[in-house]
Design a protein around this motif. Sequence first.
Motif, PDB file in Angstrom:
ATOM      1  N   PHE A 353       0.822  -1.211   0.000  1.00  0.00           N
ATOM      2  CA  PHE A 353       0.000   0.000   0.000  1.00  0.00           C
ATOM      3  C   PHE A 353       0.856   1.260   0.000  1.00  0.00           C
ATOM      4  CE2 PHE A 353      -2.332  -3.438   2.090  1.00  0.00           C
ATOM      5  CZ  PHE A 353      -3.452  -3.505   1.293  1.00  0.00           C
ATOM      6  N   SER A 354       1.924   1.244  -0.771  1.00  0.00           N
ATOM      7  CA  SER A 354       2.794   2.406  -0.909  1.00  0.00           C
ATOM      8  C   SER A 354       2.120   3.461  -1.781  1.00  0.00           C
ATOM      9  CB  SER A 354       4.125   1.987  -1.543  1.00  0.00           C
ATOM     10  OG  SER A 354       4.761   3.070  -2.160  1.00  0.00           O
ATOM     11  N   TRP A 355       2.035   4.688  -1.290  1.00  0.00           N
ATOM     12  CA  TRP A 355       1.411   5.753  -2.070  1.00  0.00           C
ATOM     13  C   TRP A 355       2.188   6.035  -3.360  1.00  0.00           C
ATOM     14  CZ3 TRP A 355      -3.202   7.118  -2.464  1.00  0.00           C
ATOM     15  CH2 TRP A 355      -4.060   7.210  -1.372  1.00  0.00           C
ATOM     16  N   ASP A 356       3.497   5.902  -3.300  1.00  0.00           N
ATOM     17  CA  ASP A 356       4.292   6.160  -4.498  1.00  0.00           C
ATOM     18  C   ASP A 356       3.946   5.154  -5.597  1.00  0.00           C
ATOM     19  OD1 ASP A 356       6.473   7.919  -5.534  1.00  0.00           O
ATOM     20  OD2 ASP A 356       7.458   5.989  -5.849  1.00  0.00           O
ATOM     21  N   HIS A 357       3.794   3.899  -5.210  1.00  0.00           N
ATOM     22  CA  HIS A 357       3.409   2.869  -6.169  1.00  0.00           C
ATOM     23  C   HIS A 357       1.997   3.130  -6.697  1.00  0.00           C
ATOM     24  CE1 HIS A 357       3.202  -0.912  -8.223  1.00  0.00           C
ATOM     25  NE2 HIS A 357       2.304  -1.420  -7.403  1.00  0.00           N
ATOM     26  N   ILE A 358       1.104   3.550  -5.821  1.00  0.00           N
ATOM     27  CA  ILE A 358      -0.273   3.854  -6.209  1.00  0.00           C
ATOM     28  C   ILE A 358      -0.304   5.021  -7.203  1.00  0.00           C
ATOM     29  CG2 ILE A 358      -2.438   4.834  -5.292  1.00  0.00           C
ATOM     30  CD1 ILE A 358      -1.766   3.065  -2.752  1.00  0.00           C
ATOM     31  N   ALA A 359       0.516   6.046  -6.943  1.00  0.00           N
ATOM     32  CA  ALA A 359       0.589   7.187  -7.864  1.00  0.00           C
ATOM     33  C   ALA A 359       1.134   6.757  -9.219  1.00  0.00           C
ATOM     34  CB  ALA A 359       1.463   8.283  -7.262  1.00  0.00           C
ATOM     35  N   ASP A 360       2.133   5.869  -9.234  1.00  0.00           N
ATOM     36  CA  ASP A 360       2.669   5.359 -10.507  1.00  0.00           C
ATOM     37  C   ASP A 360       1.576   4.663 -11.310  1.00  0.00           C
ATOM     38  OD1 ASP A 360       5.268   6.267 -10.201  1.00  0.00           O
ATOM     39  OD2 ASP A 360       5.986   4.405  -9.276  1.00  0.00           O
ATOM     40  N   GLN A 361       0.792   3.834 -10.650  1.00  0.00           N
ATOM     41  CA  GLN A 361      -0.278   3.105 -11.333  1.00  0.00           C
ATOM     42  C   GLN A 361      -1.340   4.065 -11.875  1.00  0.00           C
ATOM     43  OE1 GLN A 361      -0.800   0.400  -7.757  1.00  0.00           O
ATOM     44  NE2 GLN A 361      -1.182  -1.080  -9.377  1.00  0.00           N
ATOM     45  N   THR A 362      -1.679   5.073 -11.074  1.00  0.00           N
ATOM     46  CA  THR A 362      -2.689   6.040 -11.504  1.00  0.00           C
ATOM     47  C   THR A 362      -2.186   6.861 -12.683  1.00  0.00           C
ATOM     48  OG1 THR A 362      -3.506   6.171  -9.220  1.00  0.00           O
ATOM     49  CG2 THR A 362      -4.182   7.921 -10.738  1.00  0.00           C
ATOM     50  N   CYS A 363      -0.937   7.288 -12.608  1.00  0.00           N
ATOM     51  CA  CYS A 363      -0.368   8.070 -13.713  1.00  0.00           C
ATOM     52  C   CYS A 363      -0.258   7.237 -14.990  1.00  0.00           C
ATOM     53  CB  CYS A 363       1.005   8.624 -13.310  1.00  0.00           C
ATOM     54  SG  CYS A 363       0.910   9.935 -12.068  1.00  0.00           S
ATOM     55  N   ALA A 364      -0.046   5.937 -14.845  1.00  0.00           N
ATOM     56  CA  ALA A 364      -0.006   5.057 -16.019  1.00  0.00           C
ATOM     57  C   ALA A 364      -1.366   5.055 -16.726  1.00  0.00           C
ATOM     58  CB  ALA A 364       0.386   3.643 -15.605  1.00  0.00           C
ATOM     59  N   ILE A 365      -2.444   5.124 -15.946  1.00  0.00           N
ATOM     60  CA  ILE A 365      -3.786   5.206 -16.537  1.00  0.00           C
ATOM     61  C   ILE A 365      -3.966   6.541 -17.260  1.00  0.00           C
ATOM     62  CG2 ILE A 365      -6.243   5.427 -15.941  1.00  0.00           C
ATOM     63  CD1 ILE A 365      -5.802   3.209 -13.896  1.00  0.00           C
ATOM     64  N   TYR A 366      -3.501   7.629 -16.631  1.00  0.00           N
ATOM     65  CA  TYR A 366      -3.560   8.932 -17.302  1.00  0.00           C
ATOM     66  C   TYR A 366      -2.828   8.881 -18.645  1.00  0.00           C
ATOM     67  CZ  TYR A 366      -4.802  10.912 -12.665  1.00  0.00           C
ATOM     68  OH  TYR A 366      -5.392  11.213 -11.462  1.00  0.00           O
ATOM     69  N   GLU A 367      -1.628   8.309 -18.628  1.00  0.00           N
ATOM     70  CA  GLU A 367      -0.811   8.267 -19.846  1.00  0.00           C
ATOM     71  C   GLU A 367      -1.486   7.469 -20.948  1.00  0.00           C
ATOM     72  OE1 GLU A 367       2.082   9.835 -20.787  1.00  0.00           O
ATOM     73  OE2 GLU A 367       1.504  10.994 -19.023  1.00  0.00           O
ATOM     74  N   LYS A 368      -2.120   6.380 -20.562  1.00  0.00           N
ATOM     75  CA  LYS A 368      -2.804   5.547 -21.560  1.00  0.00           C
ATOM     76  C   LYS A 368      -3.948   6.323 -22.212  1.00  0.00           C
ATOM     77  CE  LYS A 368      -4.936   1.023 -22.284  1.00  0.00           C
ATOM     78  NZ  LYS A 368      -6.039   1.534 -23.114  1.00  0.00           N
ATOM     79  N   ILE A 369      -4.722   7.034 -21.405  1.00  0.00           N
ATOM     80  CA  ILE A 369      -5.825   7.823 -21.948  1.00  0.00           C
ATOM     81  C   ILE A 369      -5.300   8.910 -22.880  1.00  0.00           C
ATOM     82  CG2 ILE A 369      -7.634   9.487 -21.352  1.00  0.00           C
ATOM     83  CD1 ILE A 369      -8.086   7.896 -18.787  1.00  0.00           C
ATOM     84  N   LEU A 370      -4.246   9.585 -22.464  1.00  0.00           N
ATOM     85  CA  LEU A 370      -3.669  10.659 -23.286  1.00  0.00           C
ATOM     86  C   LEU A 370      -3.097  10.128 -24.581  1.00  0.00           C
ATOM     87  CD1 LEU A 370      -1.984  12.673 -20.408  1.00  0.00           C
ATOM     88  CD2 LEU A 370      -3.999  13.372 -21.720  1.00  0.00           C
ATOM     89  N   MET A 371      -2.465   8.944 -24.524  1.00  0.00           N
ATOM     90  CA  MET A 371      -1.917   8.336 -25.746  1.00  0.00           C
ATOM     91  C   MET A 371      -3.054   7.910 -26.681  1.00  0.00           C
ATOM     92  SD  MET A 371       1.377   8.365 -25.889  1.00  0.00           S
ATOM     93  CE  MET A 371       1.718   7.044 -27.065  1.00  0.00           C
TER      94      MET A 371
END
Length: 375
Positions: A353-371
Amino acid sequence: MARKRIFMVGLRGIPDVQGGVEKHVEALSQLCTDKGYDVTVIGRRNYLKQKTLYRWGNVFVVPLYAPRSEYLEAIINSFVGVFYAAKHKADILHIHAIGPALMAPLARALGLKVVVTHHGFDYDRQKWGAVARKVLKLGEYMGMKYSNARIAVSRNITATMQKRYDVEVTYIPNGVAVFEGRANTDYLKKFQLTPDNYLINVARIVPEKRQLDLINAYADLNRPDIPLVLVGGGNEHSDYYMQVAARASEVRGVIMTGALAGEELAAIFSNAGMFILPSSHEGMPIALLEALHYDMPVLASDIVANKEIGLEDECYFPLGDIAALTRALERQLMAAKTAAGDVVERTKVQQDFSWDHIADQTCAIYEKILMDSKQ
């Protein structure tokens, strides 16, 4: 290259505003700015000390109108927030919770890319009547069907949404902030507390958090030498809050602190001897994760969200069973928790439950949508 603009809506506000969604966004928003995004959080003006746009760290916070109505504040604030995000050309609108997700079709119609995070089955909360529950279920449907991407904070929610709506949902849990050591014990003097010698519950005073169950079990325990500390605010004029306050005043050893934040909350929380969560409803219980990180024994009701944490069987008790909770309190008070066990549990929480890992996963979703939007 210009930084992409993420707008978040559906919460009361940040920082230091009580609530699970609020703590989630407080941690996530700052980390997303560290990872290259410009983040704006839309809050409800009546919950925020500052009434005009301000900056908290690297995050912009926009206080917008919300009526003083338990039933309408989230929906109307989100409605206003969608137009604000569209006006300021958000690259992604991230809607938190299923009530505000009712606005997902509107956001899409205004040309916004939408992410919805499902924080819990809010229509199961005891406070809602039949009409409100139908609206929340409609919000869930709209959020799942009309968003570009969907996140759920528990595996149970993830599986349920995939089955119910036949859509792709990504499991990304709530996190726990890493806190090394204990906070300043001077804050304990205000409530005449001794480190390791009090029980604690950290939650809003609302029916689904079941503070009355805990007070009644504590009364049966009859250990006023080990205080029970209830940390949390709520609507002081609500029936449930008044019932909790009245019962707390009757039972020797119960202390209600009201809502706490920042270093004072960390001090009261991290120095407790045991954490108890008797809830009937949770999405992914952040307070329980924090208690585990603080290396303290915990007890939690046996609802699905709590059991998903994967604690030992003795850490759970049947929901609403006062006698079982009393026995569990007695058992935990007698049990000696080894230092080795503490380290193992704490390490597991940090990894899962690391917030840094959670932020990485969330940002990966952002990147996919933007791509995808470029194709």
